[in-house]
Design an enzyme around this catalytic site. Structure first.
Site, PDB file in Angstrom:
ATOM      1  N   CYS A 104       0.848  -1.192   0.000  1.00 60.06           N
ATOM      2  CA  CYS A 104       0.000   0.000   0.000  1.00 60.06           C
ATOM      3  C   CYS A 104       0.885   1.244   0.000  1.00 60.06           C
ATOM      4  CB  CYS A 104      -0.880  -0.027   1.251  1.00 60.06           C
ATOM      5  SG  CYS A 104      -1.951   1.402   1.406  1.00 60.06           S
ATOM      6  N   HIS A 146      -9.148  -3.889  -1.526  1.00 62.52           N
ATOM      7  CA  HIS A 146      -8.124  -3.094  -0.826  1.00 62.52           C
ATOM      8  C   HIS A 146      -8.451  -1.598  -0.928  1.00 62.52           C
ATOM      9  CE1 HIS A 146      -3.749  -2.125   0.185  1.00 62.52           C
ATOM     10  NE2 HIS A 146      -4.228  -0.969  -0.248  1.00 62.52           N
ATOM     11  N   GLU A 147      -8.753  -1.139  -2.155  1.00 67.67           N
ATOM     12  CA  GLU A 147      -9.000   0.299  -2.344  1.00 67.67           C
ATOM     13  C   GLU A 147     -10.275   0.733  -1.611  1.00 67.67           C
ATOM     14  OE1 GLU A 147      -6.718   2.138  -3.298  1.00 67.67           O
ATOM     15  OE2 GLU A 147      -5.486   0.528  -4.106  1.00 67.67           O
ATOM     16  N   HIS A 150     -10.080   1.443   2.078  1.00 68.67           N
ATOM     17  CA  HIS A 150      -9.586   2.776   2.463  1.00 68.67           C
ATOM     18  C   HIS A 150     -10.742   3.737   2.747  1.00 68.67           C
ATOM     19  CE1 HIS A 150      -5.248   2.546   2.091  1.00 68.67           C
ATOM     20  NE2 HIS A 150      -5.321   1.980   0.897  1.00 68.67           N
TER      21      HIS A 150
HETATM   22 NI    NI Z   1      -3.669   1.078  -0.072  1.00 68.27          NI
END
Ligand code: NI
Length: 179
Positions: A104, A146-147, A150
């Site tokens: 990341c 994953h995105e 966030h």
């Molecule tokens: Ni990330």
């Protein structure tokens, strides 16, 4: 054009749930998207979420080159073209979790093994106002999960089952080249 500063783990904005974008066509949203594209190109990342550039908004962008998809998921797997996704929603299609290595931009120099759903459906809007509705599996699904994490204040170490796999990427390289 502007290269934005990327927030690193420890900055409170990365733990904060991001706000829905009410006007995806707004000028300032368009400007943010342009700057995020420039930033992602500059750092050669797979994806970027708005909170990582200190904008607490539900906006992510990502791409998966075909070559990367075939390395991760087998030769016939295709990647995903560059995509801007506003106000995304994820639906789990296959409950099975698969382990894979993630890194990341907010944790520079580190990587770890993270379980993610094998297959998902994701929906949202692109920067031109077109609806996006796709199913994704393997690495493509991993990048989207994953995105989108966030946007809910979740960083990949918070998903890891075995923190002993958290590694400096320079150590992985040392192991690979045998130095
Ligand atoms: Ni990330």
């Amino acid at each position: 054009m502007a290269i934005l500063k990327i927030a690193r783990m420890g900055h409170p904005i990365l733990l904060q749930p991001a706000c829905k974008i009410n006007s995806p066509n707004a000028l300032e949203v368009g400007r943010l998207i342009e700057d995020m594209i420039d930033t992602l190109e500059e750092v050669s990342g797979a994806g970027l979420a708005a909170p990582q550039v200190h904008a607490s908004l539900r906006l992510v962008m990502f791409h998966v080159p075909n070559k990367k998809a075939s390395i991760e998921d087998g030769e016939t797997s295709e990647g995903c073209p560059f995509t801007v996704l506003i106000n995304p929603r994820i639906e789990v299609v296959d409950n099975e979790l698969i382990d894979g290595t993630e890194a990341c931009l907010s944790l520079p120099g580190l990587a770890g093994i993270v379980p993610r759903y094998r297959r998902i459906r994701y929906t949202g809007w692109d920067h031109l106002g077109n609806a996006i509705d796709r199913t994704a599996h393997g690495y493509h699904a991993r990048v989207v999960q994953h995105e989108c994490d966030h946007l809910d204040g979740v960083l990949y170490p918070m998903r890891m089952k075995d923190l002993s796999t958290l590694t400096f990427t320079s150590e992985i390289f040392r192991k690979e080249v045998g130095v």
